[in-house]
Design an enzyme around this catalytic site. Structure first.
Site, mmCIF file in Angstrom:
data_model
loop_
_atom_site.group_PDB
_atom_site.id
_atom_site.type_symbol
_atom_site.label_atom_id
_atom_site.label_comp_id
_atom_site.label_asym_id
_atom_site.label_seq_id
_atom_site.Cartn_x
_atom_site.Cartn_y
_atom_site.Cartn_z
ATOM 1 N N ASN A 8 0.942 -25.155 16.888
ATOM 2 C CA ASN A 8 2.296 -24.417 17.432
ATOM 3 C C ASN A 8 1.762 -23.142 18.287
ATOM 4 O OD1 ASN A 8 4.605 -23.007 17.840
ATOM 5 N ND2 ASN A 8 5.018 -22.741 15.786
ATOM 6 N N TRP A 9 1.589 -23.314 19.510
ATOM 7 C CA TRP A 9 0.906 -22.068 20.367
ATOM 8 C C TRP A 9 2.099 -20.882 20.227
ATOM 9 C CZ3 TRP A 9 -1.763 -24.676 25.046
ATOM 10 C CH2 TRP A 9 -2.746 -25.418 24.661
ATOM 11 N N LYS A 10 3.291 -21.043 19.945
ATOM 12 C CA LYS A 10 4.371 -20.255 20.041
ATOM 13 C C LYS A 10 4.300 -19.675 21.469
ATOM 14 C CE LYS A 10 3.975 -19.146 15.140
ATOM 15 N NZ LYS A 10 3.837 -18.203 14.327
ATOM 16 N N HIS A 103 12.337 -23.625 13.634
ATOM 17 C CA HIS A 103 11.060 -22.698 13.066
ATOM 18 C C HIS A 103 11.925 -21.388 12.823
ATOM 19 C CE1 HIS A 103 7.696 -20.191 13.152
ATOM 20 N NE2 HIS A 103 7.042 -21.270 13.115
ATOM 21 N N GLU A 105 11.012 -18.284 13.014
ATOM 22 C CA GLU A 105 11.262 -17.397 14.134
ATOM 23 C C GLU A 105 12.352 -17.523 14.841
ATOM 24 O OE1 GLU A 105 7.348 -17.779 15.696
ATOM 25 O OE2 GLU A 105 6.500 -16.836 13.885
ATOM 26 N N GLU A 179 7.221 -23.996 5.604
ATOM 27 C CA GLU A 179 6.468 -23.021 6.037
ATOM 28 C C GLU A 179 7.283 -21.737 5.293
ATOM 29 O OE1 GLU A 179 4.705 -23.497 9.932
ATOM 30 O OE2 GLU A 179 6.549 -22.780 10.330
ATOM 31 N N GLY A 189 -3.102 -15.836 12.345
ATOM 32 C CA GLY A 189 -3.620 -16.765 11.156
ATOM 33 C C GLY A 189 -4.043 -16.255 10.065
ATOM 34 N N SER A 224 -0.153 -19.214 7.982
ATOM 35 C CA SER A 224 -1.518 -18.708 7.984
ATOM 36 C C SER A 224 -2.576 -19.552 7.500
ATOM 37 C CB SER A 224 -1.699 -17.409 6.894
ATOM 38 O OG SER A 224 -0.596 -16.637 7.359
ATOM 39 N N GLY A 245 -0.072 -21.837 13.440
ATOM 40 C CA GLY A 245 0.404 -21.055 14.525
ATOM 41 C C GLY A 245 -1.130 -20.323 15.102
ATOM 42 N N GLY A 246 -1.255 -19.206 14.400
ATOM 43 C CA GLY A 246 -2.290 -17.979 15.124
ATOM 44 C C GLY A 246 -3.743 -18.843 15.370
HETATM 45 P P1 PGA Z 1 0.610 -19.145 11.504
HETATM 46 O O1 PGA Z 1 2.221 -19.723 11.849
HETATM 47 O O2 PGA Z 1 -0.329 -20.340 11.144
HETATM 48 O O3 PGA Z 1 0.300 -18.028 12.506
HETATM 49 O O4 PGA Z 1 1.096 -18.266 10.185
HETATM 50 C C1 PGA Z 1 2.606 -20.917 11.502
HETATM 51 C C2 PGA Z 1 3.987 -21.081 11.988
HETATM 52 O O5 PGA Z 1 4.835 -20.274 12.158
HETATM 53 O O6 PGA Z 1 4.157 -22.179 12.448
#
Ligand code: PGA
Length: 262
Positions: A8-10, A103, A105, A179, A189, A224, A245-246
């Site tokens: 997930n590159w956001k 998600h 966010e 999550e 991350g 993470s 994500g990260g």
């Molecule tokens: P993260 O993000 O690995 O940077 O914690 C995960 C996500 O929000 O999907």
């Protein structure tokens, strides 16, 4: 079953050139030995889907089977007067096979409600997309203890999946990503890690709830995940993959995660 590793590159990276570079590095990760039995889903920002899909088409057939593209969200209407929104059919027409929905966010920053997320899940499935539904409790809920956390997750799943049990759902078309919000990083991350034993316990609980809703879905862990701790989650047969994500923005780190999937 192959483990599903979702990148997930956001809202990253900032330019198309960087996105193409990141895709090339991610798609080139060697899938040998322990990392062979995985499917990697790459979810870039919408605007990069088209150029990335063009590159995706050039991958060798074997690699194409082990990769898929996905969106980070969808809207529930296919077309219409909905400024800024992207319908499921649009995503599909660009070559996306998956979409993330719900998600945390988007729930928090964009105020998406369970009712909206339920409509998105149904619209995605109706269009033939594979839907990755994210659920997870906040730090405040977690602090109240395990009973409060599982109650929250059960209620969130029940609301977000309303009506989905009546569907002739194909295997793998609905995926749940657990999550915990308190474990999601700020984009590097390296946030507060959810111990694998807790992630496993919640995965098992989610599978029970899903069964009661007359569904069967893979359950991923996200929050993470990095190259160092990925094996702790992915070595459990019941954790069906990871939503990253990260660490998905760093091909070296992402490679380690992929190689941890047994
Ligand atoms: P993260 O993000 O690995 O940077 O914690 C995960 C996500 O929000 O999907």
């Amino acid at each position: 079953m192959a483990k599903l590793i979702v990148a997930n590159w956001k809202e990253n990276p900032e330019t198309e050139a960087e996105a193409l570079k990141l895709f090339a590095a991610t798609a080139n990760i060697p899938r040998t030995g322990k990392g062979a039995n995985i499917e990697v889903v790459i979810c870039p920002p919408f605007v990069y889907l088209e150029p990335i899909a063009a590159e995706f088409k050039k991958l060798p057939a074997g690699e194409k089977r082990r990769h898929a593209l996905g969106g980070q969200d969808i809207f529930w209407e296919r077309t219409g007067a909905f400024t800024g929104e992207i319908g499921p059919g649009m995503l599909k027409s660009l070559g996306a096979r998956y979409t993330i929905v719900g998600h945390s966010e988007r729930r928090k920053i964009l105020k998406e409600t369970d009712e909206m997320i339920n409509k998105k899940v149904i619209a995605g499935l109706a269009a033939g997309l594979r839907v990755i539904l994210c659920v997870g409790e906040s730090r405040e809920t977690r602090k109240q203890g395990d009973v409060a956390a599982v109650k929250f997750i059960k209620e969130q799943l029940t609301r977000d999946l309303r009506g989905v049990g009546r569907w002739p759902l194909k295997a793998g078309h609905l995926v749940i990503a657990y999550e915990p919000i308190w474990a999601i990083s700020n984009g590097n991350g390296a946030g507060k890690n959810c111990p694998p034993s807790e992630a496993l316990a919640m995965t098992q609980f989610i599978k029970l709830v899903i069964k009661k809703l007359k569904l069967k879905t893979p359950v991923l862990y996200g929050g993470s995940v990095n190259g160092k701790d990925a094996r702790g989650y992915l070595s459990h047969p019941e954790i069906d993959g990871a939503l990253v994500g990260g660490a998905s923005l760093n091909p070296k780190e992402f490679e380690k995660i992929c190689q941890s999937a047994i």
